[in-house]
Design a protein around this motif. Sequence first.
Motif, PDB file in Angstrom:
ATOM      1  N   ILE A  14      29.576  30.625  53.460  1.00 63.07           N
ATOM      2  CA  ILE A  14      29.977  30.460  52.169  1.00 63.07           C
ATOM      3  C   ILE A  14      29.001  31.084  51.172  1.00 63.07           C
ATOM      4  N   LEU A  15      27.655  31.054  51.248  1.00 60.44           N
ATOM      5  CA  LEU A  15      26.673  31.858  50.594  1.00 60.44           C
ATOM      6  C   LEU A  15      26.865  32.876  50.482  1.00 60.44           C
ATOM      7  N   GLU A  16      27.288  33.719  51.878  1.00 59.19           N
ATOM      8  CA  GLU A  16      27.389  35.097  51.784  1.00 59.19           C
ATOM      9  C   GLU A  16      28.607  35.632  51.217  1.00 59.19           C
ATOM     10  N   GLU A  17      29.546  34.724  51.123  1.00 57.97           N
ATOM     11  CA  GLU A  17      30.883  35.154  50.492  1.00 57.97           C
ATOM     12  C   GLU A  17      30.760  34.870  49.209  1.00 57.97           C
ATOM     13  N   LEU A  18      30.089  33.937  48.439  1.00 55.28           N
ATOM     14  CA  LEU A  18      29.532  33.832  47.086  1.00 55.28           C
ATOM     15  C   LEU A  18      28.638  34.999  46.449  1.00 55.28           C
ATOM     16  N   THR A  19      28.064  35.420  47.317  1.00 55.73           N
ATOM     17  CA  THR A  19      27.192  36.720  46.940  1.00 55.73           C
ATOM     18  C   THR A  19      27.927  37.678  46.768  1.00 55.73           C
ATOM     19  N   ARG A  20      28.779  37.973  48.169  1.00 50.25           N
ATOM     20  CA  ARG A  20      29.611  39.164  47.991  1.00 50.25           C
ATOM     21  C   ARG A  20      30.421  39.520  46.953  1.00 50.25           C
ATOM     22  N   THR A  21      30.963  38.232  46.675  1.00 50.07           N
ATOM     23  CA  THR A  21      32.070  38.356  45.309  1.00 50.07           C
ATOM     24  C   THR A  21      31.315  37.982  43.995  1.00 50.07           C
ATOM     25  N   ASN A  22      30.183  37.854  43.803  1.00 48.57           N
ATOM     26  CA  ASN A  22      29.486  37.204  42.624  1.00 48.57           C
ATOM     27  C   ASN A  22      29.919  38.241  41.390  1.00 48.57           C
ATOM     28  N   PHE A  23      30.016  39.537  41.364  1.00 48.66           N
ATOM     29  CA  PHE A  23      30.048  40.281  40.287  1.00 48.66           C
ATOM     30  C   PHE A  23      31.850  40.601  40.270  1.00 48.66           C
ATOM     31  N   MET A  24      32.747  40.275  41.099  1.00 52.99           N
ATOM     32  CA  MET A  24      34.261  40.165  40.653  1.00 52.99           C
ATOM     33  C   MET A  24      34.466  39.421  39.588  1.00 52.99           C
ATOM     34  N   ARG A  25      35.506  40.138  38.646  1.00 50.35           N
ATOM     35  CA  ARG A  25      35.704  39.448  37.693  1.00 50.35           C
ATOM     36  C   ARG A  25      37.401  38.934  37.804  1.00 50.35           C
ATOM     37  N   THR A  26      37.618  37.551  37.681  1.00 44.34           N
ATOM     38  CA  THR A  26      38.834  36.840  37.761  1.00 44.34           C
ATOM     39  C   THR A  26      39.025  36.013  36.638  1.00 44.34           C
ATOM     40  N   ARG A  27      40.362  35.541  36.580  1.00 39.05           N
ATOM     41  CA  ARG A  27      40.987  34.781  35.525  1.00 39.05           C
ATOM     42  C   ARG A  27      40.208  33.265  35.946  1.00 39.05           C
ATOM     43  N   GLY A  28      40.279  32.367  35.032  1.00 41.07           N
ATOM     44  CA  GLY A  28      39.550  31.062  35.209  1.00 41.07           C
ATOM     45  C   GLY A  28      40.391  30.044  35.463  1.00 41.07           C
ATOM     46  N   TYR A  29      39.933  28.628  35.897  1.00 43.73           N
ATOM     47  CA  TYR A  29      40.620  27.485  36.133  1.00 43.73           C
ATOM     48  C   TYR A  29      41.655  27.540  37.204  1.00 43.73           C
ATOM     49  N   GLY A  30      41.212  28.403  38.228  1.00 46.28           N
ATOM     50  CA  GLY A  30      42.015  28.226  39.565  1.00 46.28           C
ATOM     51  C   GLY A  30      43.017  29.398  39.652  1.00 46.28           C
ATOM     52  N   ASP A  31      43.292  29.997  38.493  1.00 42.17           N
ATOM     53  CA  ASP A  31      44.095  31.013  38.577  1.00 42.17           C
ATOM     54  C   ASP A  31      43.693  32.725  38.945  1.00 42.17           C
ATOM     55  N   ASP A  32      43.365  32.442  40.335  1.00 40.18           N
ATOM     56  CA  ASP A  32      42.716  33.699  40.849  1.00 40.18           C
ATOM     57  C   ASP A  32      42.947  34.010  42.163  1.00 40.18           C
ATOM     58  N   PRO A  33      42.821  35.037  42.769  1.00 36.07           N
ATOM     59  CA  PRO A  33      43.223  35.353  44.147  1.00 36.07           C
ATOM     60  C   PRO A  33      42.309  34.573  45.233  1.00 36.07           C
TER      61      PRO A  33
END
Length: 342
Positions: A14-33
Motif C-alpha cells: 500500500i505504501l508503495e502504491e501511494l508513493t507511486r501515485t503521489n503526484f498524479m492529479r485526480t478529482r476529489g471526493y472519490g470520483d477518481d479512477p
Amino acid sequence: MFRNDYSEGACPAILEELTRTNFMRTRGYGDDPFCSRAQDLIRAHIGNDAADVHFFVGGTQTNLTALSAFLRPHEGIISPDTGHIQLHETGAIEATGHAIITVANHDGKLAADQIAPIIKNHMPIHMTKPRLVYISNSTEYGTVYTKEELYAISQVCKQHNLLLYLDGARLGVALTCDSNDLTIADICNCVDAFYFGGTKNGALFGEALVILNENLKSDFQYFIKQRGALLAKGRLLGIQFATLFSDNLFYDLAYHANATAKRLSESIVDLNFKLLTPTQTNQIFVIVSTAQYQKLLSMPEFDFEVWEPHPDGLVIRFVTSWATPDENIDRLLAALAQIQTI
C-alpha cells in the motif's frame, strides 16, 4: 505490541502504491479512477455487479453513517450486548436518535432465537420499533459465525422484515480462520449491507461498505457527506482497497494474523494459562491473576488490553496483526513463562 491490530502503519504494498501515485492529479471526493477500480475489484470479488461500494476512514464512521441512514427516526437496532456500536462508539448511534436494543451475547455472538422475543415484546407506537439486526464477524471476542448461524439469523430477519447488517472491521480474519465455514457469497446471500475492514488489516485507514439491498442505496452519498465522511482526497481510500483486493492481499494479511495468533494461543495453553474463550481469530483472551498482571505490566515492551474482571483475577487481551513477527511471539511467551508460577 499485542494491544491491537492497527498499531503498525500499513503494509508495504500500500505504501508503495501511494508513493507511486503521489503526484498524479485526480478529482476529489472519490470520483477518481482509483476508487472506481477498487469498487470494480470488490464487486467482482463478491460476484455482484449491482452492489454499491462506499469508502470510509474508520469503522465507527461507517457504522454511524450507514445505520443512521438505513433507519427512520422511530426505528432501533438489535445488537449483542458486546456489540461495538453498544460498547465502543461513545453512544454515536444513540446520538442520532436510534435506540440499541441489546441481547445477552454468547461468546460475543447473537443467536437467531433471541430476535423473535424482542419483536413479540414490542408495543407498537409506544416503543422503539426494532428494524435492524447488528452483528460483527469476527466478534468482539474474536469468535466467528458459522454458516448455519448466519443463515438462521437471516431467515428470522426476513420473517420479521428486519434488515441485517454485518460489521466487518475484522472480516478478513473471520474468513481466513481455521474454524470458518462461511464464504463471501454466503454473507452476500444473508445480509443487506456489510463492510470490509482495512484499518485492522493492513491499510493505513479505511473501510469499504457494501450495500446489497436496493432499497438502501438511494441518496446514500448525501448521508456520507452530511456525516462529514466524504473524504476530499478519496483516492487515498481507493488506492488502498484496490491494492488490498489485488492478488489476494486482503486475505493473505489476515491469514498471517491468524497464524501468529494460533501459535501464540496454543503456546499460552501449554504454559497452563486458561483462556476465557477458545481462540478462533487474532484475538486471545487470557485469564491471569492480579500478581501475574502486575508483573506483566512492569515489562514496558509489552502492551495489551485489560478486558474484564474475572473471579481468578483479570482477563487480558493479546492481538496479533498482519505484521506480527515470530520474534515478538517468542518474547511474549518467554515473559509469560516467567510469570507462570506467580
